[in-house]
Write a protein that holds these residues in place. Structure first.
Motif, PDB file in Angstrom:
ATOM      1  N   GLU A   1      21.103  25.380   1.567  1.00  0.00           N
ATOM      2  CA  GLU A   1      21.657  25.307   2.918  1.00  0.00           C
ATOM      3  C   GLU A   1      21.594  26.660   3.611  1.00  0.00           C
ATOM      4  O   GLU A   1      21.368  26.744   4.820  1.00  0.00           O
ATOM      5  CB  GLU A   1      23.105  24.821   2.854  1.00  0.00           C
ATOM      6  CG  GLU A   1      23.843  24.804   4.172  1.00  0.00           C
ATOM      7  CD  GLU A   1      23.591  23.571   5.010  1.00  0.00           C
ATOM      8  OE1 GLU A   1      24.314  23.379   6.005  1.00  0.00           O
ATOM      9  OE2 GLU A   1      22.681  22.797   4.674  1.00  0.00           O
ATOM     10  N   MET A   2      21.736  27.728   2.850  1.00  0.00           N
ATOM     11  CA  MET A   2      21.767  29.065   3.425  1.00  0.00           C
ATOM     12  C   MET A   2      20.374  29.619   3.738  1.00  0.00           C
ATOM     13  O   MET A   2      20.251  30.709   4.281  1.00  0.00           O
ATOM     14  CB  MET A   2      22.498  30.020   2.480  1.00  0.00           C
ATOM     15  CG  MET A   2      23.981  29.721   2.354  1.00  0.00           C
ATOM     16  SD  MET A   2      24.915  30.124   3.841  1.00  0.00           S
ATOM     17  CE  MET A   2      25.045  31.888   3.687  1.00  0.00           C
ATOM     18  N   GLY A   3      19.302  28.879   3.365  1.00  0.00           N
ATOM     19  CA  GLY A   3      17.960  29.295   3.767  1.00  0.00           C
ATOM     20  C   GLY A   3      16.975  29.545   2.658  1.00  0.00           C
ATOM     21  O   GLY A   3      15.835  29.945   2.919  1.00  0.00           O
TER      22      GLY A   3
ATOM     23  N   GLY B   1      24.318  18.563   8.540  1.00  0.00           N
ATOM     24  CA  GLY B   1      24.382  19.614   9.535  1.00  0.00           C
ATOM     25  C   GLY B   1      24.505  19.062  10.938  1.00  0.00           C
ATOM     26  O   GLY B   1      24.217  17.887  11.187  1.00  0.00           O
TER      27      GLY B   1
ATOM     28  N   ASP C   1      15.037  20.520   8.322  1.00  0.00           N
ATOM     29  CA  ASP C   1      16.324  20.892   7.731  1.00  0.00           C
ATOM     30  C   ASP C   1      17.425  20.697   8.766  1.00  0.00           C
ATOM     31  O   ASP C   1      17.156  20.440   9.951  1.00  0.00           O
ATOM     32  CB  ASP C   1      16.267  22.361   7.283  1.00  0.00           C
ATOM     33  CG  ASP C   1      17.382  22.739   6.327  1.00  0.00           C
ATOM     34  OD1 ASP C   1      18.100  21.846   5.850  1.00  0.00           O
ATOM     35  OD2 ASP C   1      17.535  23.950   6.052  1.00  0.00           O
ATOM     36  N   ASP C   2      18.667  20.795   8.314  1.00  0.00           N
ATOM     37  CA  ASP C   2      19.794  20.851   9.238  1.00  0.00           C
ATOM     38  C   ASP C   2      20.804  21.849   8.702  1.00  0.00           C
ATOM     39  O   ASP C   2      20.753  22.254   7.536  1.00  0.00           O
ATOM     40  CB  ASP C   2      20.417  19.473   9.480  1.00  0.00           C
ATOM     41  CG  ASP C   2      21.042  18.858   8.239  1.00  0.00           C
ATOM     42  OD1 ASP C   2      20.943  19.459   7.142  1.00  0.00           O
ATOM     43  OD2 ASP C   2      21.625  17.770   8.350  1.00  0.00           O
ATOM     44  N   LEU C   3      21.722  22.289   9.558  1.00  0.00           N
ATOM     45  CA  LEU C   3      22.663  23.341   9.219  1.00  0.00           C
ATOM     46  C   LEU C   3      23.992  23.026   9.883  1.00  0.00           C
ATOM     47  O   LEU C   3      24.032  22.650  11.061  1.00  0.00           O
ATOM     48  CB  LEU C   3      22.117  24.686   9.705  1.00  0.00           C
ATOM     49  CG  LEU C   3      22.812  25.967   9.250  1.00  0.00           C
ATOM     50  CD1 LEU C   3      22.746  26.113   7.735  1.00  0.00           C
ATOM     51  CD2 LEU C   3      22.148  27.177   9.913  1.00  0.00           C
TER      52      LEU C   3
ATOM     53  N   ILE D   1      28.236  29.513   9.726  1.00  0.00           N
ATOM     54  CA  ILE D   1      27.929  28.411   8.824  1.00  0.00           C
ATOM     55  C   ILE D   1      29.223  27.978   8.155  1.00  0.00           C
ATOM     56  O   ILE D   1      30.020  28.809   7.708  1.00  0.00           O
ATOM     57  CB  ILE D   1      26.885  28.837   7.783  1.00  0.00           C
ATOM     58  CG1 ILE D   1      25.555  29.185   8.481  1.00  0.00           C
ATOM     59  CG2 ILE D   1      26.665  27.742   6.746  1.00  0.00           C
ATOM     60  CD1 ILE D   1      24.499  29.740   7.554  1.00  0.00           C
TER      61      ILE D   1
ATOM     62  N   MET E   1      22.763  34.404   6.383  1.00  0.00           N
ATOM     63  CA  MET E   1      22.014  33.444   5.606  1.00  0.00           C
ATOM     64  C   MET E   1      21.371  34.150   4.418  1.00  0.00           C
ATOM     65  O   MET E   1      21.558  35.361   4.223  1.00  0.00           O
ATOM     66  CB  MET E   1      20.962  32.737   6.479  1.00  0.00           C
ATOM     67  CG  MET E   1      21.567  31.947   7.635  1.00  0.00           C
ATOM     68  SD  MET E   1      20.368  30.933   8.557  1.00  0.00           S
ATOM     69  CE  MET E   1      20.042  29.615   7.369  1.00  0.00           C
TER      70      MET E   1
END
Length: 561
Positions: A142-144, A197, A171-173, A180, A55
């Motif tokens: 999305e990656m943080g 996610g 959030d969602d992933l 990922i 991430m």
């Protein structure tokens, strides 16, 4: 050097985790007026559901540090980019100096990999804000890459008393095969509905765990940092009082059972813990409830805040605003902005003749002639359409979430997973259209002057190929009030920078223009902005001589490799 071809290994961002430091928990960083913070963007390793994933983080934590500052202060943040792509940092919701707003090529050049950029950030308004990238937002966010900002008010009585406060990111992933789901350097996908996610995250973790004392009052600062998912936040077995929104307090505090947040929206809620045991944090949709973790409530608190918790206060300044905007409700809008889409991925350039047509999201809806789905408004597609296997997509939806006929104009889940995955800016076109000029997206040219009060009508067209909700965000040119939704006056005002516009809905807002410069407005679904659903507008300083105001001056760029 050859450009990577989409689908090739060279086109994918790295996913390996070997040698990366483990992501840490976010810290609270108090900053006084004039102080300086170093913020570094870099890769980290994080364990999610037993799998190590690669991430990105600010200062090695997901979320990044929570900045705790005072209203009226200014701080300096030097950002070092050790990430995989050139980037910027956007300070979401803040009415700061335009050249530090973080819009690539508009207010600054992107920070090159290995480079730095120094931001000077002002905090004129109390409330809760956040920061995130504005280059390939679909990837970085999305990656943080997201963090929060709490701006303490100058007036001690601005907020009701509480015993303590916490910030929470929702959030969602999307995790596939222990990683990922891949991102392409050449551009985004999932542009039809945005990347949903399959793992819910709260403060960067899959489950929240906190302690509370009985009788204690805790303030929760909430922000939705997801690419596209709407969160409907609730607490089971505790009372919630909504006191604030995007940019400060509500006109009238009120007790609520749940709070709905579109991507980038914020809420400030005060929670009183009256019942011992587990107090579950939940995301409630019409089809299911997601468990996000729990507070464990026990013992007894000596809480002065509890004695005034039942008092619902009224903000006198917003009450005055409410009285003054009466004439704006009935007058014609200054600008009309339509949300529209074309989807050649499904429909091609022209409607093809077929013996049967079917809704891409509702397989039970069929017709012998072209038309639209009565449940979601999407155009019916020829059942033998070659572009995407509609049947395969519908089979993957299943029936637990597949109804999507709640009549609320919202898409709570990804109901077209394979179609969505195959969509990109070449086959899914999202548009903001100025109804006065017909200009679309970046061709829109609006000009305002500091002091203007601009009524903007947002029309989410049902006639588009894919009607969908959109969270519409305006950068720091000012703040706005929601005047009405579908002609019904907004009953409780709060200063906003983002408004959720449901499918088929019309929302009128009143933008209080207060900050000169070149500012962006866009849909805050990350894949939609990357698909071009954005434009910039000019705000000029007023000319004291009474002559027409000049356009904002070109803005300087400060970037060092």
């Amino acid at each position: 050097m050859n450009q990577p071809i989409k689908g090739d290994a060279q086109d994918l961002f790295p996913t390996e985790t070997a040698g990366l430091s483990e992501a840490s928990t976010p810290s609270v960083v108090p900053l006084q007026d004039g102080e300086r913070l170093n913020l570094r963007i870099g890769p980290v390793r994080k364990t999610i559901q037993g799998a190590d994933v690669r991430m990105l983080a600010y200062n090695d934590s997901i979320p990044g540090p929570t900045l705790h500052v005072h209203q009226g202060s200014e701080v300096t943040v030097q950002v070092t980019n050790d990430g995989p792509i050139d980037t910027t940092v956007h300070w979401h919701g803040l009415r700061l100096e335009n050249r530090f707003d973080g819009v690539p090529h508009e207010t600054q050049e992107p920070i090159p990999v290995g480079g730095t950029f120094t931001y000077k950030i002002q905090f004129p308004d109390a409330g809760f804000y956040w920061y995130h990238p504005h280059v390939r937002e679909d990837f970085g966010q999305e990656m943080g890459l997201y963090g929060t900002i709490v701006v303490e008010p100058s007036a001690p009585s601005y907020w009701p008393p509480v015993d303590r406060q916490l910030t929470l990111t929702l959030d969602d992933l999307l995790i596939e095969d222990g990683r990922i789901a891949p991102f392409h350097r050449s551009g985004p996908n999932y542009t039809a509905m945005g990347r949903f996610g399959n793992v819910m995250l709260i403060d960067g973790e899959t489950e929240f765990a906190g302690e509370a004392a009985l009788g204690e009052v805790v303030r929760l600062y909430l922000v939705n940092t997801a690419n596209t998912r709407i969160f409907n936040f609730a607490l089971r077995s505790a009372r919630m009082k909504l006191v604030g929104g995007d940019s400060g307090r509500y006109e009238r505090e009120m007790f609520v059972d749940e709070v709905m947040l579109a991507p980038s929206e914020r809420a400030v809620i005060d929670v009183k813990f009256d019942t011992p045991g587990k107090v579950r944090l939940e995301h409630r949709t019409p089809d299911r409830v997601y468990d996000l973790g729990a507070f464990s409530a026990s013992g007894t608190a000596r809480s002065a805040a509890a004695t005034t918790y039942d008092v619902l206060r009224v903000d006198p300044a917003l009450t005055t605003e409410h009285q003054s905007v009466g004439h704006d409700l009935d007058r014609e809008p200054d600008k009309v902005l339509a949300f529209f889409s074309r989807m050649p991925l499904l429909y091609g350039k022209e409607d093809a003749a077929a013996s049967e047509y079917v809704c891409p999201m509702h397989p039970e809806v069929t017709a012998s002639e072209p038309g639209t789905c009565p449940k979601c408004g999407m155009k019916l597609v020829a059942s033998d359409a070659p572009q995407v296997s509609v049947q395969e997509s519908q089979e993957q939806v299943g029936h637990e979430h597949g109804a999507h006929d709640h009549g609320d104009g919202l898409e709570w889940e990804d109901l077209m997973p394979e179609i969505n995955r195959a969509s990109d800016p070449s086959n899914m076109f999202w548009q903001l259209i100025d109804r006065e000029t017909g200009a679309e997206n970046s061709a829109i040219s609006w000009a305002f002057t500091v002091g203007d009060r601009v009524k903007i009508r947002l029309v989410n067209e049902m006639a588009s190929d894919h009607p969908m909700h959109h969270p519409f965000h305006i950068h720091g040119a000012g703040r706005f009030l929601i005047l009405s939704r579908d002609g019904k006056p907004e009953p409780n005002l709060v200063w906003k920078d983002t408004v959720l516009v449901r499918s088929g809905q019309t929302v009128d807002i009143l933008l209080d223009v207060s900050n000169p410069g070149l500012w962006m407005a866009h849909c805050h679904i990350a894949e939609h902005i990357q698909s071009g659903m954005m434009f910039t507008f000019n705000v000029a300083r007023p000319d004291p001589s009474g002559k027409p105001a000049a356009a904002p001056e070109a803005l300087g760029v400060e970037s060092t490799p």
